[in-house]
Design an enzyme around this catalytic site. Sequence first.
Site, PDB file in Angstrom:
ATOM      1  N   HIS A 143     -14.251 -29.624  -0.278  1.00  0.00           N
ATOM      2  CA  HIS A 143     -13.484 -30.847   0.154  1.00  0.00           C
ATOM      3  C   HIS A 143     -14.395 -31.603   1.238  1.00  0.00           C
ATOM      4  CE1 HIS A 143     -10.595 -34.063   0.421  1.00  0.00           C
ATOM      5  NE2 HIS A 143     -10.548 -33.730   1.530  1.00  0.00           N
ATOM      6  N   GLY A 158     -13.712 -32.609   7.076  1.00  0.00           N
ATOM      7  CA  GLY A 158     -12.814 -33.067   8.163  1.00  0.00           C
ATOM      8  C   GLY A 158     -11.301 -32.931   7.322  1.00  0.00           C
ATOM      9  N   LYS A 159     -10.149 -32.776   8.001  1.00  0.00           N
ATOM     10  CA  LYS A 159      -8.842 -33.163   7.354  1.00  0.00           C
ATOM     11  C   LYS A 159      -8.839 -34.126   6.664  1.00  0.00           C
ATOM     12  CE  LYS A 159      -6.527 -30.166  10.899  1.00  0.00           C
ATOM     13  NZ  LYS A 159      -5.410 -30.198  11.894  1.00  0.00           N
ATOM     14  N   VAL A 162      -8.953 -38.390   7.995  1.00  0.00           N
ATOM     15  CA  VAL A 162      -9.473 -38.300   9.097  1.00  0.00           C
ATOM     16  C   VAL A 162     -10.551 -39.442   9.080  1.00  0.00           C
ATOM     17  CG1 VAL A 162     -11.619 -36.839   8.760  1.00  0.00           C
ATOM     18  CG2 VAL A 162     -10.594 -37.076  10.850  1.00  0.00           C
ATOM     19  N   LYS A 164     -13.266 -39.942   6.465  1.00  0.00           N
ATOM     20  CA  LYS A 164     -14.313 -39.361   5.844  1.00  0.00           C
ATOM     21  C   LYS A 164     -15.137 -40.558   4.692  1.00  0.00           C
ATOM     22  CE  LYS A 164     -12.793 -35.630   4.096  1.00  0.00           C
ATOM     23  NZ  LYS A 164     -11.561 -35.874   4.581  1.00  0.00           N
ATOM     24  N   ASP A 182     -14.908 -36.657  -2.307  1.00  0.00           N
ATOM     25  CA  ASP A 182     -13.472 -36.031  -2.372  1.00  0.00           C
ATOM     26  C   ASP A 182     -13.936 -34.487  -2.576  1.00  0.00           C
ATOM     27  OD1 ASP A 182     -10.785 -35.399  -2.364  1.00  0.00           O
ATOM     28  OD2 ASP A 182     -10.578 -35.711  -4.423  1.00  0.00           O
ATOM     29  N   GLU A 207     -12.477 -42.869  -3.831  1.00  0.00           N
ATOM     30  CA  GLU A 207     -10.986 -43.452  -3.441  1.00  0.00           C
ATOM     31  C   GLU A 207     -10.994 -43.784  -1.924  1.00  0.00           C
ATOM     32  OE1 GLU A 207      -7.140 -42.707  -1.893  1.00  0.00           O
ATOM     33  OE2 GLU A 207      -8.336 -40.960  -1.951  1.00  0.00           O
ATOM     34  N   ARG A 248     -21.797 -31.794  24.432  1.00  0.00           N
ATOM     35  CA  ARG A 248     -22.099 -32.975  25.083  1.00  0.00           C
ATOM     36  C   ARG A 248     -23.526 -32.987  25.493  1.00  0.00           C
ATOM     37  NH1 ARG A 248     -17.579 -35.383  29.222  1.00  0.00           N
ATOM     38  NH2 ARG A 248     -19.264 -36.925  29.296  1.00  0.00           N
TER      39      ARG A 248
END
Length: 318
Positions: A143, A158-159, A162, A164, A182, A207, A248
């Site tokens: 995904h 990523g979830k 979020v 993408k 997707d 989508e 960082r």
Amino acid sequence: MSMPGINVSNLLNEHEELGLRLLAGEKGLTNRINMSEINRPGLSLTGFYESFAHDRIQIFGKGEWAYITSRIPEDLKNIAADFFSFHLNCIIFTHGNMPPPIFTENCERLAIPLMISDVSTHKFITLISGILDRSLAPRTMRHGVLIEVFGIGILLSGKSGVGKSETALELIERGHRLVADDMVEIRRLSESYLIGTCSDLLRHHMEIRGLGILNIKDIFGIGSVRDHKLIELIIRLEEWTEDKDFDRTGLENPTEELLGVQIPLIRVPVKPGRNIPIIVETAAMNQRLRKLGKNAAQEFNQKLSNYLQQGKVERNPP
């Protein structure tokens, strides 16, 4: 991870570049091919069958054809008896050479597809090896969104929700190219290379919440899409929270394993006001520099260490 196989009929019917024609053994077209390596029987035809790779496609080039057609009928009968005592998935004669009748008879009787091609042996092996490598490569579905940015294949993960697809859409508007949205189909072509692509049904589509399904090729032009791309970087978009630590300095070199291949991973925090597309573009350019041996974080760290050793930086300034 899946290890797919293909039928002999796939080679015969779906790859015109091979120029295959079926002579016998039509009932065996459903025979499975499960490995990309091919075999030229060569020495085996003389009676030496130790380590004979019978489970591979058998290719008869000029040498093999010249040998079997020069044998007297009794010798050829013995050669065929030994050769066809093994379980074979298919036999192919190149250069348009016709196999002797005893081969045709055995292939028809044993349901072993017997095919010929006018293509030269060397070219044929090159073509079929590439086809088998692509068709039989280990694969998985992931995904995310796969996009090419400055020539670097980046998998955005990523979830759900979020951002993408929205990030990818902004990158496409900036001139970069979509590969898959997707669901990304990933195949391992070698021990260190992964290729990402998209299913035919979803190809060139995205989508976007609030807009629905978009045809990217129609909206942005043919230059905004491509069918497949080498995956060189994974960028994971994560919702920013105070309890999460993000790199960082760039001195860490985290990776994520896909199909046994370690791919560089960057975790990017997402929160209002952050320009994620420019971060992705910068990550792509930085990855290109790293491929050339330039690592800004390591160079800065080395420079800082040298300054500290030389006393050029005050450790406890007033």
